[in-house]
Scaffold this active site. Structure first.
Site, PDB file in Angstrom:
ATOM      1  N   ASP A  21       0.803  -1.230   0.000  1.00 17.80           N
ATOM      2  CA  ASP A  21       0.000   0.000   0.000  1.00 17.80           C
ATOM      3  C   ASP A  21       0.833   1.275   0.000  1.00 17.80           C
ATOM      4  O   ASP A  21       0.421   2.313   0.531  1.00 17.80           O
ATOM      5  CB  ASP A  21      -0.955   0.029   1.219  1.00 17.80           C
ATOM      6  CG  ASP A  21      -1.886  -1.172   1.238  1.00 17.80           C
ATOM      7  OD1 ASP A  21      -2.217  -1.684   0.155  1.00 17.80           O
ATOM      8  OD2 ASP A  21      -2.279  -1.589   2.340  1.00 17.80           O
ATOM      9  N   LYS A  24       1.718   2.116  -5.224  1.00 19.64           N
ATOM     10  CA  LYS A  24       2.206   1.574  -6.499  1.00 19.64           C
ATOM     11  C   LYS A  24       1.263   1.904  -7.644  1.00 19.64           C
ATOM     12  O   LYS A  24       1.698   2.297  -8.735  1.00 19.64           O
ATOM     13  CB  LYS A  24       2.363   0.042  -6.389  1.00 19.64           C
ATOM     14  CG  LYS A  24       3.407  -0.391  -5.370  1.00 19.64           C
ATOM     15  CD  LYS A  24       3.428  -1.889  -5.173  1.00 19.64           C
ATOM     16  CE  LYS A  24       2.252  -2.465  -4.423  1.00 19.64           C
ATOM     17  NZ  LYS A  24       2.136  -2.057  -3.012  1.00 19.64           N
ATOM     18  N   GLY A  25      -0.049   1.740  -7.382  1.00 21.89           N
ATOM     19  CA  GLY A  25      -1.041   1.945  -8.444  1.00 21.89           C
ATOM     20  C   GLY A  25      -0.924   3.313  -9.087  1.00 21.89           C
ATOM     21  O   GLY A  25      -0.946   3.441 -10.320  1.00 21.89           O
ATOM     22  N   HIS A  49      -4.776  -1.761  -5.688  1.00 21.93           N
ATOM     23  CA  HIS A  49      -3.990  -0.643  -6.221  1.00 21.93           C
ATOM     24  C   HIS A  49      -4.938   0.461  -6.657  1.00 21.93           C
ATOM     25  O   HIS A  49      -5.748   0.270  -7.561  1.00 21.93           O
ATOM     26  CB  HIS A  49      -3.104  -1.128  -7.384  1.00 21.93           C
ATOM     27  CG  HIS A  49      -2.100  -2.162  -6.959  1.00 21.93           C
ATOM     28  ND1 HIS A  49      -1.283  -2.824  -7.832  1.00 21.93           N
ATOM     29  CD2 HIS A  49      -1.778  -2.635  -5.719  1.00 21.93           C
ATOM     30  CE1 HIS A  49      -0.498  -3.656  -7.162  1.00 21.93           C
ATOM     31  NE2 HIS A  49      -0.790  -3.566  -5.882  1.00 21.93           N
ATOM     32  N   ARG A 158       2.709 -29.093  -5.890  1.00 25.86           N
ATOM     33  CA  ARG A 158       2.525 -29.667  -7.223  1.00 25.86           C
ATOM     34  C   ARG A 158       1.174 -30.325  -7.448  1.00 25.86           C
ATOM     35  O   ARG A 158       1.052 -31.289  -8.191  1.00 25.86           O
ATOM     36  CB  ARG A 158       3.696 -30.617  -7.548  1.00 25.86           C
ATOM     37  CG  ARG A 158       4.994 -29.825  -7.683  1.00 25.86           C
ATOM     38  CD  ARG A 158       6.201 -30.651  -7.480  1.00 25.86           C
ATOM     39  NE  ARG A 158       6.285 -31.117  -6.109  1.00 25.86           N
ATOM     40  CZ  ARG A 158       7.231 -31.910  -5.660  1.00 25.86           C
ATOM     41  NH1 ARG A 158       8.162 -32.359  -6.460  1.00 25.86           N
ATOM     42  NH2 ARG A 158       7.256 -32.261  -4.390  1.00 25.86           N
ATOM     43  N   ASN A 235       2.008  -6.093  -3.309  1.00 30.85           N
ATOM     44  CA  ASN A 235       2.403  -6.260  -1.897  1.00 30.85           C
ATOM     45  C   ASN A 235       3.675  -5.445  -1.610  1.00 30.85           C
ATOM     46  O   ASN A 235       3.779  -4.344  -2.126  1.00 30.85           O
ATOM     47  CB  ASN A 235       2.532  -7.753  -1.555  1.00 30.85           C
ATOM     48  CG  ASN A 235       1.535  -8.652  -2.309  1.00 30.85           C
ATOM     49  OD1 ASN A 235       1.892  -9.645  -2.906  1.00 30.85           O
ATOM     50  ND2 ASN A 235       0.276  -8.271  -2.304  1.00 30.85           N
ATOM     51  N   THR A 312      -9.536  -4.737   1.954  1.00 31.24           N
ATOM     52  CA  THR A 312     -10.387  -5.224   3.051  1.00 31.24           C
ATOM     53  C   THR A 312     -11.023  -4.096   3.861  1.00 31.24           C
ATOM     54  O   THR A 312     -11.871  -4.354   4.710  1.00 31.24           O
ATOM     55  CB  THR A 312      -9.550  -6.075   4.034  1.00 31.24           C
ATOM     56  OG1 THR A 312      -8.472  -5.263   4.514  1.00 31.24           O
ATOM     57  CG2 THR A 312      -8.972  -7.307   3.362  1.00 31.24           C
ATOM     58  N   PRO A 315      -8.395  -0.690   9.021  1.00 30.77           N
ATOM     59  CA  PRO A 315      -7.525   0.455   9.312  1.00 30.77           C
ATOM     60  C   PRO A 315      -6.065   0.011   9.221  1.00 30.77           C
ATOM     61  O   PRO A 315      -5.718  -1.075   9.693  1.00 30.77           O
ATOM     62  CB  PRO A 315      -7.863   0.843  10.744  1.00 30.77           C
ATOM     63  CG  PRO A 315      -8.848  -0.132  11.241  1.00 30.77           C
ATOM     64  CD  PRO A 315      -9.237  -1.075  10.142  1.00 30.77           C
ATOM     65  N   GLY A 424       5.403  11.958  -4.392  1.00 31.20           N
ATOM     66  CA  GLY A 424       3.947  12.104  -4.442  1.00 31.20           C
ATOM     67  C   GLY A 424       3.483  13.157  -3.457  1.00 31.20           C
ATOM     68  O   GLY A 424       3.884  13.143  -2.288  1.00 31.20           O
TER      69      GLY A 424
HETATM   70  P1  GDP Z   1      -0.772   0.340  -3.569  1.00 32.58           P
HETATM   71  O1  GDP Z   1      -1.368  -0.929  -3.096  1.00 32.58           O
HETATM   72  O2  GDP Z   1       0.695   0.402  -3.360  1.00 32.58           O
HETATM   73  O3  GDP Z   1      -1.147   0.659  -4.996  1.00 32.58           O
HETATM   74  O4  GDP Z   1      -1.398   1.490  -2.665  1.00 32.58           O
HETATM   75  P2  GDP Z   1      -2.952   1.646  -2.227  1.00 32.58           P
HETATM   76  O5  GDP Z   1      -3.732   2.051  -3.401  1.00 32.58           O
HETATM   77  O6  GDP Z   1      -3.393   0.431  -1.499  1.00 32.58           O
HETATM   78  O7  GDP Z   1      -2.824   2.775  -1.133  1.00 32.58           O
HETATM   79  C1  GDP Z   1      -2.221   3.989  -1.397  1.00 32.58           C
HETATM   80  C2  GDP Z   1      -3.244   5.091  -1.159  1.00 32.58           C
HETATM   81  O8  GDP Z   1      -2.568   6.331  -1.131  1.00 32.58           O
HETATM   82  C3  GDP Z   1      -4.273   5.201  -2.267  1.00 32.58           C
HETATM   83  O9  GDP Z   1      -5.486   5.612  -1.719  1.00 32.58           O
HETATM   84  C4  GDP Z   1      -3.693   6.276  -3.168  1.00 32.58           C
HETATM   85  O10 GDP Z   1      -4.684   6.973  -3.897  1.00 32.58           O
HETATM   86  C5  GDP Z   1      -3.049   7.192  -2.161  1.00 32.58           C
HETATM   87  N1  GDP Z   1      -1.871   7.940  -2.640  1.00 32.58           N
HETATM   88  C6  GDP Z   1      -0.876   7.501  -3.456  1.00 32.58           C
HETATM   89  N2  GDP Z   1       0.073   8.458  -3.565  1.00 32.58           N
HETATM   90  C7  GDP Z   1      -0.334   9.503  -2.820  1.00 32.58           C
HETATM   91  C8  GDP Z   1       0.240  10.784  -2.482  1.00 32.58           C
HETATM   92  O11 GDP Z   1       1.344  11.133  -2.923  1.00 32.58           O
HETATM   93  N3  GDP Z   1      -0.462  11.579  -1.637  1.00 32.58           N
HETATM   94  C9  GDP Z   1      -1.673  11.200  -1.117  1.00 32.58           C
HETATM   95  N4  GDP Z   1      -2.289  12.030  -0.287  1.00 32.58           N
HETATM   96  N5  GDP Z   1      -2.247  10.018  -1.402  1.00 32.58           N
HETATM   97  C10 GDP Z   1      -1.574   9.169  -2.226  1.00 32.58           C
HETATM   98  P1  IMO Z   2      -0.805  -4.168  -2.223  1.00 33.00           P
HETATM   99  O1  IMO Z   2      -0.394  -4.757  -3.549  1.00 33.00           O
HETATM  100  C1  IMO Z   2      -0.928  -4.470   2.122  1.00 33.00           C
HETATM  101  C2  IMO Z   2      -0.715  -8.482   3.865  1.00 33.00           C
HETATM  102  C3  IMO Z   2      -1.992  -8.847   4.591  1.00 33.00           C
HETATM  103  C4  IMO Z   2      -1.430  -9.780   5.644  1.00 33.00           C
HETATM  104  C5  IMO Z   2      -0.328 -10.508   4.903  1.00 33.00           C
HETATM  105  C6  IMO Z   2      -0.737 -11.871   4.349  1.00 33.00           C
HETATM  106  O2  IMO Z   2      -2.118  -3.495  -2.258  1.00 33.00           O
HETATM  107  O3  IMO Z   2       0.277  -3.347  -1.635  1.00 33.00           O
HETATM  108  P2  IMO Z   2      -2.323 -12.602   2.321  1.00 33.00           P
HETATM  109  O4  IMO Z   2      -3.765 -12.322   2.049  1.00 33.00           O
HETATM  110  O5  IMO Z   2      -1.416 -12.141   1.250  1.00 33.00           O
HETATM  111  O6  IMO Z   2      -2.067 -14.022   2.698  1.00 33.00           O
HETATM  112  O7  IMO Z   2      -1.971 -11.738   3.649  1.00 33.00           O
HETATM  113  O8  IMO Z   2       0.046  -9.667   3.828  1.00 33.00           O
HETATM  114  N1  IMO Z   2      -0.897  -8.033   2.461  1.00 33.00           N
HETATM  115  C7  IMO Z   2      -0.941  -6.748   2.088  1.00 33.00           C
HETATM  116  N2  IMO Z   2      -0.886  -5.621   2.814  1.00 33.00           N
HETATM  117  N3  IMO Z   2      -0.993  -4.382   0.784  1.00 33.00           N
HETATM  118  C8  IMO Z   2      -1.032  -5.502   0.033  1.00 33.00           C
HETATM  119  O9  IMO Z   2      -1.016  -5.478  -1.310  1.00 33.00           O
HETATM  120  C9  IMO Z   2      -1.023  -6.763   0.684  1.00 33.00           C
HETATM  121  N4  IMO Z   2      -1.048  -8.040   0.268  1.00 33.00           N
HETATM  122  C10 IMO Z   2      -0.965  -8.804   1.362  1.00 33.00           C
HETATM  123  O10 IMO Z   2      -2.613  -7.729   5.131  1.00 33.00           O
HETATM  124  O11 IMO Z   2      -0.826  -9.023   6.661  1.00 33.00           O
HETATM  125 MG    MG Z   3      -2.851  -1.618  -1.811  1.00 33.40          MG
END
Ligand code: GDP
Ligand code: IMO
Ligand code: MG
Length: 435
Positions: A21, A24-25, A49, A158, A235, A312, A315, A424
């Site tokens: 999180d 990346k997206g 993402h 396997r 991840n 999910t 928080p 960012g």
């Molecule tokens: P990812 O899983 O790595 O793609 O990240 P997530 O989408 O799960 O969580 C990142 C959150 O931060 C998302 O809600 C994005 O829209 C937000 N985000 C990404 N870059 C920035 C930034 O530079 N500033 C702010 N305020 N939000 C950002």
């Molecule tokens: P993105 O790509 C944040 C965490 C889960 C849990 C552990 C194992 O959005 O960054 P799993 O379901 O993979 O067996 O869970 O890994 N987890 C992530 N946490 N962002 C993710 O993906 C995650 N993918 C798995 O919360 O702690």
């Molecule tokens: Mg994410």
């Protein structure tokens, strides 16, 4: 294509460097305007993402897209997306995502390909995920319950079923039923509707047929033909099954190894490797988190950063930036660039802290310890830096950032030893500073 202010070459991977999180997206969406293909390499629908796009009809409220299995390049029409062989694929989830994109006028026909060696994830994997978590009690991993671990277990033991096997449905069904029987012996009865899943898969098999390609061969041919390829990591490094905080990790390799095995693109072919790093740290699920803030400040960052899981809704735990982990990710992945994200979220905090050193029983640790008891009990040394109060959301040049914000970015760069080439400063596509 507009010219990208970063010179990343023709084969780039974007990887998470913390516990997922990191944002990346957003960067993948920005970069994919300049790439012909975006390829997911590992993980499954545990990933979420997020991308925000300007909505012409509602300029004050950007449209939110969350990608779980579909690669995040879909919002650029010219981009073809491939689900790589390292992904664990729950087909109904993929088609739900495709349907949602179509509803939002994003054309998907011919744009989403699937590597034929990709393993399929079934509803029984989700059930087993829940059973395993339940059995672990207070030692539970806090998985996303998307069946990720159990599907990778079948793969490595396997007995997994790959997507190409759907092409002979009778044979596929026999193997599915056999697996189900074996797994029931181990885990007891499952509560889901087996016949419903099988009939759903029979219908989806026809749709999947034209999407299948020999992933590695396809990618090598595309690369040789001069097409630009962006690999989308999922991840994060600290969730890596080998290098993360085991057993509080996912079941795949979000680090560079997984990028190679999950696509068939060899490590040395990559022209750049971009690590995504939040300007602080977050984590969902259980496990050690050395710089976690369990107080009101942690809550303030959670609210300001909107730190609630994209998959999910849980928080996210929040804490100070940790340069020991940052440096570890740079070394593990051989990163060439860092995208520091969410710097805007720190605006207004009077003092910022950066973890610089881990110590245990008076000794400085060389890196992240394997032993989680040490990780839970070690001392953390911090560096303090003054914050800034100015709104940085509209700044587009590094030089224009407040002096304290610049100093914070440069200090992180110095500590981790990798160039921070983008920063960012907001949710939307244009909220990025390149340097
Ligand atoms: P990812 O899983 O790595 O793609 O990240 P997530 O989408 O799960 O969580 C990142 C959150 O931060 C998302 O809600 C994005 O829209 C937000 N985000 C990404 N870059 C920035 C930034 O530079 N500033 C702010 N305020 N939000 C950002
Ligand atoms: P993105 O790509 C944040 C965490 C889960 C849990 C552990 C194992 O959005 O960054 P799993 O379901 O993979 O067996 O869970 O890994 N987890 C992530 N946490 N962002 C993710 O993906 C995650 N993918 C798995 O919360 O702690
Ligand atoms: Mg994410």
């Amino acid at each position: 294509m507009s010219k990208l202010p970063l010179n990343l070459g023709n084969l780039t991977a974007v990887l998470g460097t913390q516990w997922g999180d990191e944002g990346k997206g957003k960067l993948i969406d920005i970069l994919s305007e300049n790439y012909d293909m975006v390829v997911r390499a590992a993980g499954g629908a545990n990933a979420g993402h997020t991308i925000y796009l300007k909505d012409e009809e509602n300029p004050n409220k950007p449209k939110k897209f969350v990608f779980h299995l579909v690669p995040s390049g879909m919002l650029h029409k010219a981009c073809t997306c491939l689900i790589g062989n390292g992904v664990v694929l729950h087909l109904p989830t993929l088609f739900e995502e495709i349907e949602l994109l179509e509803k939002n006028n994003i054309k998907t026909a011919g744009r989403i390909l699937i590597a034929d060696r990709t393993h399929l994830l079934f509803d029984y994997h989700k059930e087993i995920d829940a059973v395993q978590e339940e059995k672990k009690g207070d030692k539970k991993v806090g998985t996303t319950k998307r069946g990720i671990g159990p599907c990778y277990m079948d793969k490595t033991s396997r007995m997994g079923i790959r997507v190409h096997e759907l092409l002979d449905f009778e044979k596929f069904e026999a193997k599915y039923r056999q697996n189900l029987a074996t797994l029931k012996d181990l885990y007891g009865e499952f509560t889901y509707d087996v016949e419903k899943e099988l009939s759903q898969l029979r219908a989806l098999a026809e749709k999947v047929k034209p999407m299948l390609v020999d992933g590695a061969h396809y990618l090598h041919e595309a690369y040789k033909a001069g097409r630009k390829i962006l690999v989308e990591g999922a991840n994060g490094s600290m969730l890596d099954v080998d290098h993360g905080t085991y057993p509080y990790v996912t079941s795949s390799s979000p680090t560079i190894g997984g990028i190679s095995t999950g696509t068939g693109l060899p490590g040395r072919a990559f022209t750049s490797l971009v690590g995504i790093m939040k300007a602080y740290v977050t984590r969902v699920g259980s496990g050690p988190f050395p710089t976690e803030l369990k107080d009101a400040l942690g809550e303030e960052i959670r609210q300001k950063g909107g730190e609630f899981g994209a998959t999910t809704g849980r928080p996210r735990r929040c804490g100070w930036y940790d340069s020991v982990i940052g440096k570890y990710a740079v070394l593990l992945n051989g990163l060439t660039d860092i995208n520091l994200t969410k710097l805007d979220v720190l605006t207004g905090l009077p003092t910022l802290k950066i973890a610089t050193t881990y110590k245990y029983k008076g000794e400085t640790l060389a890196s992240v310890p394997a032993d989680l008891d040490i990780m839970e009990n070690m001392e953390i040394e911090y560096l303090e830096m003054p914050g800034w109060t100015e709104d940085i959301g509209n700044i587009r040049a590094f030089e224009d950032l407040p002096a304290n914000a610049k100093a914070y970015v440069l200090k992180i760069e110095e500590l981790i030893g990798c160039k921070i080439s983008s920063i960012g400063i907001g949710l939307e596509r244009d909220a990025m500073i390149f340097r």
